[in-house]
Design a protein around this motif. Structure first.
Motif, PDB file in Angstrom:
ATOM      1  N   LYS A 175       0.842  -1.192   0.000  1.00 40.22           N
ATOM      2  CA  LYS A 175       0.000   0.000   0.000  1.00 40.22           C
ATOM      3  C   LYS A 175       0.880   1.246   0.000  1.00 40.22           C
ATOM      4  CE  LYS A 175      -3.732  -2.455   2.204  1.00 40.22           C
ATOM      5  NZ  LYS A 175      -4.752  -2.510   3.238  1.00 40.22           N
ATOM      6  N   PRO A 176       0.585   2.185  -0.883  1.00 42.91           N
ATOM      7  CA  PRO A 176       1.422   3.383  -0.977  1.00 42.91           C
ATOM      8  C   PRO A 176       1.111   4.398   0.109  1.00 42.91           C
ATOM      9  CG  PRO A 176      -0.315   3.452  -2.616  1.00 42.91           C
ATOM     10  CD  PRO A 176      -0.455   2.140  -1.912  1.00 42.91           C
ATOM     11  N   GLU A 177       1.995   5.378   0.219  1.00 41.93           N
ATOM     12  CA  GLU A 177       1.806   6.495   1.141  1.00 41.93           C
ATOM     13  C   GLU A 177       2.047   7.804   0.397  1.00 41.93           C
ATOM     14  OE1 GLU A 177       3.584   6.338   5.091  1.00 41.93           O
ATOM     15  OE2 GLU A 177       4.189   4.285   4.611  1.00 41.93           O
ATOM     16  N   ILE A 188      -9.346   9.834  -8.879  1.00 43.05           N
ATOM     17  CA  ILE A 188      -9.237   8.593  -9.671  1.00 43.05           C
ATOM     18  C   ILE A 188      -9.176   7.325  -8.835  1.00 43.05           C
ATOM     19  CG2 ILE A 188      -8.135   9.743 -11.621  1.00 43.05           C
ATOM     20  CD1 ILE A 188      -5.476   8.416 -10.628  1.00 43.05           C
ATOM     21  N   CYS A 189      -8.947   7.406  -7.547  1.00 40.65           N
ATOM     22  CA  CYS A 189      -8.829   6.178  -6.748  1.00 40.65           C
ATOM     23  C   CYS A 189     -10.105   5.342  -6.869  1.00 40.65           C
ATOM     24  CB  CYS A 189      -8.575   6.518  -5.272  1.00 40.65           C
ATOM     25  SG  CYS A 189      -8.581   5.035  -4.236  1.00 40.65           S
ATOM     26  N   PRO A 190     -10.015   4.105  -7.353  1.00 38.57           N
ATOM     27  CA  PRO A 190     -11.204   3.296  -7.561  1.00 38.57           C
ATOM     28  C   PRO A 190     -11.822   2.770  -6.273  1.00 38.57           C
ATOM     29  CG  PRO A 190      -9.247   2.033  -8.107  1.00 38.57           C
ATOM     30  CD  PRO A 190      -8.786   3.436  -7.815  1.00 38.57           C
ATOM     31  N   ALA A 191     -11.093   2.867  -5.175  1.00 38.26           N
ATOM     32  CA  ALA A 191     -11.579   2.327  -3.909  1.00 38.26           C
ATOM     33  C   ALA A 191     -12.004   3.428  -2.935  1.00 38.26           C
ATOM     34  CB  ALA A 191     -10.497   1.466  -3.272  1.00 38.26           C
ATOM     35  N   ASN A 192     -12.002   4.675  -3.393  1.00 39.92           N
ATOM     36  CA  ASN A 192     -12.354   5.797  -2.530  1.00 39.92           C
ATOM     37  C   ASN A 192     -11.511   5.785  -1.254  1.00 39.92           C
ATOM     38  OD1 ASN A 192     -13.754   8.128  -1.853  1.00 39.92           O
ATOM     39  ND2 ASN A 192     -15.398   7.004  -0.819  1.00 39.92           N
ATOM     40  N   ALA A 193     -10.233   5.509  -1.441  1.00 38.89           N
ATOM     41  CA  ALA A 193      -9.334   5.323  -0.302  1.00 38.89           C
ATOM     42  C   ALA A 193      -8.443   6.536  -0.042  1.00 38.89           C
ATOM     43  CB  ALA A 193      -8.465   4.086  -0.531  1.00 38.89           C
ATOM     44  N   ILE A 194      -8.718   7.647  -0.718  1.00 35.73           N
ATOM     45  CA  ILE A 194      -7.894   8.837  -0.518  1.00 35.73           C
ATOM     46  C   ILE A 194      -8.759   9.964   0.025  1.00 35.73           C
ATOM     47  CG2 ILE A 194      -6.403  10.546  -1.639  1.00 35.73           C
ATOM     48  CD1 ILE A 194      -5.492   8.377  -3.570  1.00 35.73           C
ATOM     49  N   GLU A 195      -8.296  10.544   1.115  1.00 37.30           N
ATOM     50  CA  GLU A 195      -8.929  11.732   1.682  1.00 37.30           C
ATOM     51  C   GLU A 195      -8.179  12.951   1.172  1.00 37.30           C
ATOM     52  OE1 GLU A 195     -10.757  10.620   6.029  1.00 37.30           O
ATOM     53  OE2 GLU A 195      -8.700  11.345   5.926  1.00 37.30           O
ATOM     54  N   THR A 199      -4.269  12.122   1.583  1.00 34.82           N
ATOM     55  CA  THR A 199      -3.891  11.120   2.587  1.00 34.82           C
ATOM     56  C   THR A 199      -4.547   9.801   2.190  1.00 34.82           C
ATOM     57  OG1 THR A 199      -3.902  12.806   4.313  1.00 34.82           O
ATOM     58  CG2 THR A 199      -3.936  10.509   5.036  1.00 34.82           C
ATOM     59  N   ILE A 200      -3.808   8.724   2.220  1.00 38.95           N
ATOM     60  CA  ILE A 200      -4.363   7.422   1.888  1.00 38.95           C
ATOM     61  C   ILE A 200      -4.891   6.740   3.141  1.00 38.95           C
ATOM     62  CG2 ILE A 200      -3.765   5.097   1.059  1.00 38.95           C
ATOM     63  CD1 ILE A 200      -1.832   6.544  -0.902  1.00 38.95           C
ATOM     64  N   ILE A 201      -6.112   6.252   3.036  1.00 36.71           N
ATOM     65  CA  ILE A 201      -6.731   5.495   4.124  1.00 36.71           C
ATOM     66  C   ILE A 201      -6.404   4.030   3.881  1.00 36.71           C
ATOM     67  CG2 ILE A 201      -8.896   4.958   5.290  1.00 36.71           C
ATOM     68  CD1 ILE A 201     -10.000   7.507   3.744  1.00 36.71           C
ATOM     69  N   CYS A 218      -7.548   0.913   1.031  1.00 35.36           N
ATOM     70  CA  CYS A 218      -6.693   0.807  -0.157  1.00 35.36           C
ATOM     71  C   CYS A 218      -6.590  -0.636  -0.625  1.00 35.36           C
ATOM     72  CB  CYS A 218      -5.306   1.352   0.173  1.00 35.36           C
ATOM     73  SG  CYS A 218      -4.106   1.134  -1.157  1.00 35.36           S
ATOM     74  N   ILE A 219      -6.758  -0.841  -1.929  1.00 39.09           N
ATOM     75  CA  ILE A 219      -6.670  -2.175  -2.519  1.00 39.09           C
ATOM     76  C   ILE A 219      -5.341  -2.378  -3.264  1.00 39.09           C
ATOM     77  CG2 ILE A 219      -9.171  -2.473  -2.663  1.00 39.09           C
ATOM     78  CD1 ILE A 219      -8.965  -1.705  -5.664  1.00 39.09           C
ATOM     79  N   SER A 220      -4.400  -1.484  -3.043  1.00 38.89           N
ATOM     80  CA  SER A 220      -3.037  -1.617  -3.595  1.00 38.89           C
ATOM     81  C   SER A 220      -3.001  -1.689  -5.115  1.00 38.89           C
ATOM     82  CB  SER A 220      -2.331  -2.853  -3.011  1.00 38.89           C
ATOM     83  OG  SER A 220      -2.291  -2.774  -1.600  1.00 38.89           O
ATOM     84  N   CYS A 221      -3.867  -0.959  -5.773  1.00 34.72           N
ATOM     85  CA  CYS A 221      -3.884  -1.013  -7.234  1.00 34.72           C
ATOM     86  C   CYS A 221      -2.783  -0.158  -7.858  1.00 34.72           C
ATOM     87  CB  CYS A 221      -5.242  -0.575  -7.763  1.00 34.72           C
ATOM     88  SG  CYS A 221      -5.582   1.184  -7.506  1.00 34.72           S
ATOM     89  N   HIS A 222      -2.278   0.807  -7.101  1.00 32.84           N
ATOM     90  CA  HIS A 222      -1.192   1.707  -7.529  1.00 32.84           C
ATOM     91  C   HIS A 222      -1.591   2.659  -8.654  1.00 32.84           C
ATOM     92  CE1 HIS A 222       2.279  -0.716  -5.485  1.00 32.84           C
ATOM     93  NE2 HIS A 222       1.241  -0.528  -4.699  1.00 32.84           N
ATOM     94  N   THR A 223      -2.883   2.805  -8.882  1.00 35.26           N
ATOM     95  CA  THR A 223      -3.341   3.806  -9.858  1.00 35.26           C
ATOM     96  C   THR A 223      -2.846   5.189  -9.460  1.00 35.26           C
ATOM     97  OG1 THR A 223      -5.302   2.499 -10.308  1.00 35.26           O
ATOM     98  CG2 THR A 223      -5.394   4.824 -10.917  1.00 35.26           C
ATOM     99  N   CYS A 224      -2.916   5.493  -8.195  1.00 35.98           N
ATOM    100  CA  CYS A 224      -2.502   6.825  -7.711  1.00 35.98           C
ATOM    101  C   CYS A 224      -0.996   7.023  -7.847  1.00 35.98           C
ATOM    102  CB  CYS A 224      -2.936   7.009  -6.266  1.00 35.98           C
ATOM    103  SG  CYS A 224      -2.277   5.748  -5.137  1.00 35.98           S
ATOM    104  N   VAL A 225      -0.237   5.973  -7.608  1.00 35.17           N
ATOM    105  CA  VAL A 225       1.229   6.065  -7.721  1.00 35.17           C
ATOM    106  C   VAL A 225       1.600   6.438  -9.151  1.00 35.17           C
ATOM    107  CG1 VAL A 225       3.399   4.803  -7.492  1.00 35.17           C
ATOM    108  CG2 VAL A 225       1.518   4.329  -5.914  1.00 35.17           C
TER     109      VAL A 225
END
Ligand code: SF4
Ligand code: SF4
Length: 59
Positions: A3-5, A20-27, A33-35, A39-46
């Protein structure tokens, strides 16, 4: 996958990763900030971040 930071010192506040986060895991509060629990570790955000502010430890 790991999982990225977000390096908040490097984040420009573009909000793109939040959008763009498909899991709605970014605030977003002006910076991202990544929750990790969501996070499903897809690395789309990275791959997306224009300034490389989202990093994966150990890679
Ligand atoms: S894509 Fe990068 S610069 Fe933009 S909000 Fe996310 S971490 Fe910050
Ligand atoms: S790795 Fe994927 S799920 Fe996790 S915060 Fe980034 S875009 Fe969202």
């Amino acid at each position: 996958m790991v999982k990225p930071e977000v390096n908040r010192d490097s984040c420009l506040g573009c909000s793109g990763c939040f959008t763009i986060c498909p899991a709605n895991a970014i605030e977003f509060d002006g910076k991202a900030t990544i929750i990790k629990e969501r996070c499903i570790s897809c690395h789309t955000c990275v791959n997306y971040c224009p300034v490389g502010a989202i990093v994966v430890e150990g890679e």
